[in-house]
Motif scaffolding. Structure first.
Motif, mmCIF file in Angstrom:
data_model
loop_
_atom_site.group_PDB
_atom_site.id
_atom_site.type_symbol
_atom_site.label_atom_id
_atom_site.label_comp_id
_atom_site.label_asym_id
_atom_site.label_seq_id
_atom_site.Cartn_x
_atom_site.Cartn_y
_atom_site.Cartn_z
ATOM 1 N N TRP A 115 -43.863 -3.459 -50.533
ATOM 2 C CA TRP A 115 -45.598 -3.371 -50.148
ATOM 3 C C TRP A 115 -45.589 -2.282 -50.900
ATOM 4 O O TRP A 115 -46.394 -1.934 -51.628
ATOM 5 C CB TRP A 115 -46.055 -3.621 -48.588
ATOM 6 C CG TRP A 115 -47.303 -4.470 -48.710
ATOM 7 C CD1 TRP A 115 -48.230 -3.046 -49.110
ATOM 8 C CD2 TRP A 115 -47.756 -5.139 -49.207
ATOM 9 N NE1 TRP A 115 -49.371 -3.192 -49.063
ATOM 10 C CE2 TRP A 115 -49.157 -5.115 -49.681
ATOM 11 C CE3 TRP A 115 -47.397 -6.365 -49.723
ATOM 12 C CZ2 TRP A 115 -50.538 -6.171 -49.903
ATOM 13 C CZ3 TRP A 115 -48.135 -7.437 -50.387
ATOM 14 C CH2 TRP A 115 -49.762 -7.636 -50.053
ATOM 15 N N GLY A 116 -45.041 -1.531 -50.749
ATOM 16 C CA GLY A 116 -45.443 -0.103 -51.634
ATOM 17 C C GLY A 116 -44.725 -0.184 -52.941
ATOM 18 O O GLY A 116 -45.923 0.873 -53.953
ATOM 19 N N GLU A 117 -43.781 -0.300 -53.024
ATOM 20 C CA GLU A 117 -43.233 -1.027 -53.798
ATOM 21 C C GLU A 117 -44.021 -1.629 -55.071
ATOM 22 O O GLU A 117 -44.140 -1.411 -56.314
ATOM 23 C CB GLU A 117 -41.577 -1.421 -54.231
ATOM 24 C CG GLU A 117 -40.739 -0.373 -54.239
ATOM 25 C CD GLU A 117 -40.076 0.929 -55.106
ATOM 26 O OE1 GLU A 117 -40.156 -0.046 -56.227
ATOM 27 O OE2 GLU A 117 -39.999 1.934 -54.951
ATOM 28 N N CYS A 152 -47.479 -2.771 -55.084
ATOM 29 C CA CYS A 152 -48.867 -2.477 -55.052
ATOM 30 C C CYS A 152 -48.965 -1.580 -55.356
ATOM 31 O O CYS A 152 -49.458 -0.760 -56.652
ATOM 32 C CB CYS A 152 -49.604 -2.119 -53.559
ATOM 33 S SG CYS A 152 -49.509 -4.523 -52.990
ATOM 34 N N GLU A 153 -48.115 -0.008 -54.865
ATOM 35 C CA GLU A 153 -48.539 1.335 -55.396
ATOM 36 C C GLU A 153 -48.032 1.557 -56.857
ATOM 37 O O GLU A 153 -48.079 2.810 -57.706
ATOM 38 C CB GLU A 153 -47.871 2.349 -54.322
ATOM 39 C CG GLU A 153 -48.801 2.055 -53.322
ATOM 40 C CD GLU A 153 -48.504 3.086 -51.439
ATOM 41 O OE1 GLU A 153 -46.967 3.483 -51.885
ATOM 42 O OE2 GLU A 153 -48.908 2.401 -50.351
ATOM 43 N N LYS A 154 -46.344 1.616 -56.268
ATOM 44 C CA LYS A 154 -45.822 1.601 -57.927
ATOM 45 C C LYS A 154 -46.264 0.007 -59.162
ATOM 46 O O LYS A 154 -44.543 0.937 -59.980
ATOM 47 C CB LYS A 154 -44.101 1.577 -57.518
ATOM 48 C CG LYS A 154 -43.889 3.132 -56.498
ATOM 49 C CD LYS A 154 -42.675 2.947 -56.497
ATOM 50 C CE LYS A 154 -42.244 4.656 -55.484
ATOM 51 N NZ LYS A 154 -40.722 4.821 -55.325
ATOM 52 N N ARG A 155 -46.672 -0.706 -58.862
ATOM 53 C CA ARG A 155 -47.150 -1.694 -59.959
ATOM 54 C C ARG A 155 -46.049 -2.279 -60.268
ATOM 55 O O ARG A 155 -45.624 -2.234 -61.351
ATOM 56 C CB ARG A 155 -47.871 -1.121 -60.668
ATOM 57 C CG ARG A 155 -48.924 -0.375 -60.343
ATOM 58 C CD ARG A 155 -49.900 -1.932 -60.025
ATOM 59 N NE ARG A 155 -51.292 -1.585 -59.812
ATOM 60 C CZ ARG A 155 -52.129 -1.930 -58.883
ATOM 61 N NH1 ARG A 155 -51.654 -3.551 -58.763
ATOM 62 N NH2 ARG A 155 -53.597 -2.109 -58.741
ATOM 63 N N ASP A 164 -38.797 0.009 -49.008
ATOM 64 C CA ASP A 164 -40.572 -0.518 -49.316
ATOM 65 C C ASP A 164 -41.379 -1.881 -49.370
ATOM 66 O O ASP A 164 -42.002 -1.280 -50.785
ATOM 67 C CB ASP A 164 -41.605 0.434 -48.630
ATOM 68 C CG ASP A 164 -43.053 -0.293 -47.580
ATOM 69 O OD1 ASP A 164 -42.685 -1.452 -46.946
ATOM 70 O OD2 ASP A 164 -43.974 0.232 -48.303
#
Length: 73
Positions: free
Chosen positions: A41-43, A45-48, A39
């Motif tokens: 977007w997840g990589e 935003c969430e994992k920076r 993903d």
């Protein structure tokens, strides 16, 4: 060349092409997001993940240039 861009046909034609360009860009980003094994977007935003963010930004610029060239020709 003065106020020719204020004519309704020119203005709405430009708006239509802009909306088509944004739509094509958005759909192509979604397709590329689905083709990748993770993903985006997840990589980003969430994992920076800064490296992935730079690659996605370059991809977005490339898609934008292609869409702009297709619309303007």
């Amino acid at each position: 060349m003065g106020i020719e861009w204020l004519k309704p046909a020119v203005f709405f034609g430009s708006m239509l092409y802009a909306l088509i360009g944004v739509l094509v860009f958005w759909i192509s980003f979604i397709v590329i997001d689905k083709l990748t094994p993770y993903d985006l977007w997840g990589e980003i935003c969430e994992k920076r993940n800064l490296a992935l963010a730079i690659v996605v930004a370059a991809m977005c610029l490339g898609i934008a240039v292609i869409v702009a060239a297709a619309i303007s020709s």
